[in-house]
Design a protein around this motif. Sequence first.
Motif, PDB file in Angstrom:
ATOM      1  N   ASP A 195       0.811  -1.186   0.012  1.00  0.00           N
ATOM      2  CA  ASP A 195      -0.015   0.013   0.100  1.00  0.00           C
ATOM      3  C   ASP A 195       0.734   1.246  -0.026  1.00  0.00           C
ATOM      4  O   ASP A 195      -0.049   2.192  -0.380  1.00  0.00           O
ATOM      5  CB  ASP A 195      -1.064   0.026   1.278  1.00  0.00           C
ATOM      6  CG  ASP A 195      -0.165   0.042   2.391  1.00  0.00           C
ATOM      7  OD1 ASP A 195       0.849  -0.867   2.733  1.00  0.00           O
ATOM      8  OD2 ASP A 195      -0.672   0.476   3.320  1.00  0.00           O
ATOM      9  N   LEU A 196       2.288   1.128   0.484  1.00  0.00           N
ATOM     10  CA  LEU A 196       3.239   2.122   0.370  1.00  0.00           C
ATOM     11  C   LEU A 196       3.880   2.504  -0.857  1.00  0.00           C
ATOM     12  O   LEU A 196       4.442   3.332  -1.127  1.00  0.00           O
ATOM     13  CB  LEU A 196       4.033   2.075   1.687  1.00  0.00           C
ATOM     14  CG  LEU A 196       3.304   2.411   3.049  1.00  0.00           C
ATOM     15  CD1 LEU A 196       4.473   2.362   3.948  1.00  0.00           C
ATOM     16  CD2 LEU A 196       2.389   3.333   3.047  1.00  0.00           C
ATOM     17  N   ALA A 197       4.038   1.325  -1.692  1.00  0.00           N
ATOM     18  CA  ALA A 197       4.445   1.281  -3.176  1.00  0.00           C
ATOM     19  C   ALA A 197       4.355   2.573  -3.871  1.00  0.00           C
ATOM     20  O   ALA A 197       3.240   2.953  -4.283  1.00  0.00           O
ATOM     21  CB  ALA A 197       4.497   0.248  -3.692  1.00  0.00           C
ATOM     22  N   GLY A 198       5.352   3.147  -4.356  1.00  0.00           N
ATOM     23  CA  GLY A 198       5.213   4.512  -5.166  1.00  0.00           C
ATOM     24  C   GLY A 198       4.661   5.887  -4.511  1.00  0.00           C
ATOM     25  O   GLY A 198       4.434   6.760  -5.145  1.00  0.00           O
ATOM     26  N   THR A 199       4.284   5.709  -3.164  1.00  0.00           N
ATOM     27  CA  THR A 199       3.788   6.863  -2.426  1.00  0.00           C
ATOM     28  C   THR A 199       4.725   7.893  -1.992  1.00  0.00           C
ATOM     29  O   THR A 199       4.198   9.030  -1.574  1.00  0.00           O
ATOM     30  CB  THR A 199       2.765   6.450  -1.493  1.00  0.00           C
ATOM     31  OG1 THR A 199       3.653   5.898  -0.448  1.00  0.00           O
ATOM     32  CG2 THR A 199       1.998   5.284  -1.727  1.00  0.00           C
ATOM     33  N   GLY A 200       5.894   7.362  -1.873  1.00  0.00           N
ATOM     34  CA  GLY A 200       6.922   8.279  -1.224  1.00  0.00           C
ATOM     35  C   GLY A 200       6.893   8.265   0.204  1.00  0.00           C
ATOM     36  O   GLY A 200       7.501   9.090   0.961  1.00  0.00           O
ATOM     37  N   ARG A 201       6.058   7.440   0.857  1.00  0.00           N
ATOM     38  CA  ARG A 201       5.856   7.267   2.251  1.00  0.00           C
ATOM     39  C   ARG A 201       6.760   6.209   2.988  1.00  0.00           C
ATOM     40  O   ARG A 201       6.680   6.011   4.191  1.00  0.00           O
ATOM     41  CB  ARG A 201       4.476   7.007   2.866  1.00  0.00           C
ATOM     42  CG  ARG A 201       3.922   8.403   2.493  1.00  0.00           C
ATOM     43  CD  ARG A 201       2.203   8.427   2.929  1.00  0.00           C
ATOM     44  NE  ARG A 201       1.418   7.607   2.366  1.00  0.00           N
ATOM     45  CZ  ARG A 201       0.741   6.513   2.531  1.00  0.00           C
ATOM     46  NH1 ARG A 201       1.104   5.968   4.025  1.00  0.00           N
ATOM     47  NH2 ARG A 201       0.043   5.842   1.943  1.00  0.00           N
ATOM     48  N   ALA A 202       7.373   5.363   2.125  1.00  0.00           N
ATOM     49  CA  ALA A 202       7.952   4.415   2.643  1.00  0.00           C
ATOM     50  C   ALA A 202       9.377   4.662   3.309  1.00  0.00           C
ATOM     51  O   ALA A 202      10.193   5.662   3.055  1.00  0.00           O
ATOM     52  CB  ALA A 202       8.564   3.290   1.622  1.00  0.00           C
ATOM     53  N   GLU A 203       9.643   3.962   4.536  1.00  0.00           N
ATOM     54  CA  GLU A 203      10.920   4.506   5.299  1.00  0.00           C
ATOM     55  C   GLU A 203      11.927   3.428   5.181  1.00  0.00           C
ATOM     56  O   GLU A 203      11.896   2.327   5.036  1.00  0.00           O
ATOM     57  CB  GLU A 203      10.483   4.380   6.922  1.00  0.00           C
ATOM     58  CG  GLU A 203       9.428   5.399   7.288  1.00  0.00           C
ATOM     59  CD  GLU A 203      10.121   6.561   7.337  1.00  0.00           C
ATOM     60  OE1 GLU A 203      11.295   7.015   7.353  1.00  0.00           O
ATOM     61  OE2 GLU A 203       9.164   7.523   7.437  1.00  0.00           O
ATOM     62  N   ALA A 204      13.043   4.007   4.867  1.00  0.00           N
ATOM     63  CA  ALA A 204      14.316   3.365   4.332  1.00  0.00           C
ATOM     64  C   ALA A 204      15.153   2.930   5.710  1.00  0.00           C
ATOM     65  O   ALA A 204      16.384   2.616   5.212  1.00  0.00           O
ATOM     66  CB  ALA A 204      14.983   4.054   3.307  1.00  0.00           C
ATOM     67  N   GLY A 205      14.916   3.205   6.754  1.00  0.00           N
ATOM     68  CA  GLY A 205      15.707   2.938   7.971  1.00  0.00           C
ATOM     69  C   GLY A 205      16.402   1.817   7.834  1.00  0.00           C
ATOM     70  O   GLY A 205      17.515   1.413   8.115  1.00  0.00           O
ATOM     71  N   SER A 206      15.685   0.876   7.903  1.00  0.00           N
ATOM     72  CA  SER A 206      16.086  -0.601   7.954  1.00  0.00           C
ATOM     73  C   SER A 206      17.172  -1.131   7.088  1.00  0.00           C
ATOM     74  O   SER A 206      17.897  -1.860   6.846  1.00  0.00           O
ATOM     75  CB  SER A 206      14.816  -1.471   8.223  1.00  0.00           C
ATOM     76  OG  SER A 206      15.249  -2.971   8.471  1.00  0.00           O
ATOM     77  N   LEU A 207      16.714  -0.733   5.528  1.00  0.00           N
ATOM     78  CA  LEU A 207      17.653  -0.920   4.634  1.00  0.00           C
ATOM     79  C   LEU A 207      19.131  -0.270   4.858  1.00  0.00           C
ATOM     80  O   LEU A 207      20.036  -0.880   4.584  1.00  0.00           O
ATOM     81  CB  LEU A 207      17.157  -0.408   3.402  1.00  0.00           C
ATOM     82  CG  LEU A 207      17.961  -0.854   2.041  1.00  0.00           C
ATOM     83  CD1 LEU A 207      17.980  -2.416   1.903  1.00  0.00           C
ATOM     84  CD2 LEU A 207      17.156  -0.535   0.688  1.00  0.00           C
ATOM     85  N   HIS A 208      19.003   1.022   5.424  1.00  0.00           N
ATOM     86  CA  HIS A 208      20.249   1.626   5.564  1.00  0.00           C
ATOM     87  C   HIS A 208      20.987   0.821   6.463  1.00  0.00           C
ATOM     88  O   HIS A 208      22.339   0.935   6.566  1.00  0.00           O
ATOM     89  CB  HIS A 208      19.987   3.064   5.989  1.00  0.00           C
ATOM     90  CG  HIS A 208      19.714   3.985   4.954  1.00  0.00           C
ATOM     91  ND1 HIS A 208      20.542   4.610   4.095  1.00  0.00           N
ATOM     92  CD2 HIS A 208      18.689   4.730   4.588  1.00  0.00           C
ATOM     93  CE1 HIS A 208      19.906   5.575   3.184  1.00  0.00           C
ATOM     94  NE2 HIS A 208      18.718   5.438   3.491  1.00  0.00           N
ATOM     95  N   SER A 209      20.080   0.317   7.724  1.00  0.00           N
ATOM     96  CA  SER A 209      21.053  -0.478   8.811  1.00  0.00           C
ATOM     97  C   SER A 209      21.450  -1.677   8.158  1.00  0.00           C
ATOM     98  O   SER A 209      22.509  -2.034   8.464  1.00  0.00           O
ATOM     99  CB  SER A 209      19.897  -0.474   9.767  1.00  0.00           C
ATOM    100  OG  SER A 209      19.637   0.389  10.422  1.00  0.00           O
ATOM    101  N   ALA A 210      20.745  -2.425   7.281  1.00  0.00           N
ATOM    102  CA  ALA A 210      21.376  -3.473   6.829  1.00  0.00           C
ATOM    103  C   ALA A 210      22.560  -3.381   5.705  1.00  0.00           C
ATOM    104  O   ALA A 210      23.389  -4.123   6.052  1.00  0.00           O
ATOM    105  CB  ALA A 210      20.312  -4.221   5.662  1.00  0.00           C
ATOM    106  N   LEU A 211      22.456  -2.240   5.104  1.00  0.00           N
ATOM    107  CA  LEU A 211      23.614  -1.888   4.265  1.00  0.00           C
ATOM    108  C   LEU A 211      25.051  -1.615   5.146  1.00  0.00           C
ATOM    109  O   LEU A 211      26.083  -2.306   5.099  1.00  0.00           O
ATOM    110  CB  LEU A 211      23.553  -0.815   3.451  1.00  0.00           C
ATOM    111  CG  LEU A 211      24.665  -0.429   2.518  1.00  0.00           C
ATOM    112  CD1 LEU A 211      25.054  -1.386   1.579  1.00  0.00           C
ATOM    113  CD2 LEU A 211      24.422   0.969   1.893  1.00  0.00           C
TER     114      LEU A 211
END
Length: 337
Positions: free
Chosen positions: A309-325
Motif C-alpha cells: 500500500d506504500l509502494a510508489g507513494t513516497g511514504r516508505a521508510e528506508a531506515g532498516s535498509l540503511h541499517s542492513a547496508l
Amino acid sequence: MSSTASTNSTPPRIALTPGEPAGIGPDLAIALAQTKTAASVACFADPAVIAARARLLDVPLRIVELGSAADAKPQPPGVMQVVPVHTAAVVVPGKLDVRNAAYVLACLDGAMDACAAGMLDALVTGPLQKSIINDAGHRFSGHTEYLADRLGAPHPVMMLAAGELKVVLLTTHVPLVDVPKLITAARIDTVTHITARELSERFGLPDARLCLCGLNPHAGEQGHLGREEIDIIAPAIAALRASGLDVEGPLPADTAFTPEQRRRFDAIIAMYHDQGLAALKAVSFGNAVNITLGLPIIRTSVDHGTALDLAGTGRAEAGSLHSALHLAISLARQRHE
C-alpha cells in the motif's frame, strides 16, 4: 576468494536485491542511492522498473547498467548501479503479478552467485512476497531457507539485531502447531554453536553470553505447563555448558527481553518466530536488521515486508535498509581483517 573482491584498502562491494517489484523494495533502493555510502553497491533489478519508480516518486536518479557485478565502483549520491534482470510483466506499484515471481528469484540467484564467486563481499536483500512466489509454483518459505539451499548450507540460522539486542530463532517460518516437535536437543546444539561461532568470527564476541527461552509460558512452570523445558531444553543447555559455551536458561520468554535481562546477554535464542521477533520489533521496528548465520556469504536484510500500500507513494521508510547496508559493510570489513 576472487581477486575482484574488495580488500582492506578498497570499499566493500555489496549486492542489493530490492525484492518484490510491486512493493516498496524499489522505493527503498532509490532512497539508498540518494545517500553517500562507504561501499560499491550493485543492485540486481530491472532498470526500467527502477527508472519508472524514480519518476513516480519524482526523485532524480541516474542509472548505470553494469555488464558484470565486478564492475561496481563507488558512486556519488543520485546514481544507482544496476545489474540488469528483466521482469516478465509490467510492474504496477501495489499490484502483485505472479508472472514476475521468477524475476524475484533470478535477482536473488544472480546476487548470490556473484557473492559466492567472490565478485561481491555481501548481500543485502529487500522485502519479497512469499505468497506470490508460491502461487507461481515455486516452493519458497523465505529468504533464509532459499539462500541456504542454493548455497549448500545445511543449517541456516536466522538472527535479527537492533543495536546491542540480538535475537536468534531456533525455528523460523513454520506453523506454530509444528514448533514443539522441532524443539530437539540436536537442533538446540547446532543453532547455539553456530550462533556462538559467528558472534565470535563476525561480531568480535569470542566469549558470547547466550540464553535460551523456554517454549511454554513461565518456561513450563516446573512441568505443569509443558515438559519440553525439563525433558529437552534444560538437558541441552547443560550439554552446551559442558562443551564450554556460556549459556543460561531456559528463561521465561515474557521476562527474557526486559531491559535488565537484555543487558546480560549478547544474544537471546527464541524457540519460535513470533516469540523472539514480537519483542525485538516492539523495541526497534524499522531499524532492525535480519542476518543469516551459517551461510558461506554475508547476508543482511530489512526487518519488514513489502508494504504494497506504500509502494510508489513516497511514504516508505528506508531506515532498516540503511541499517542492513551499514551492517553488511561492517561485516565485510571484519571478514577481510
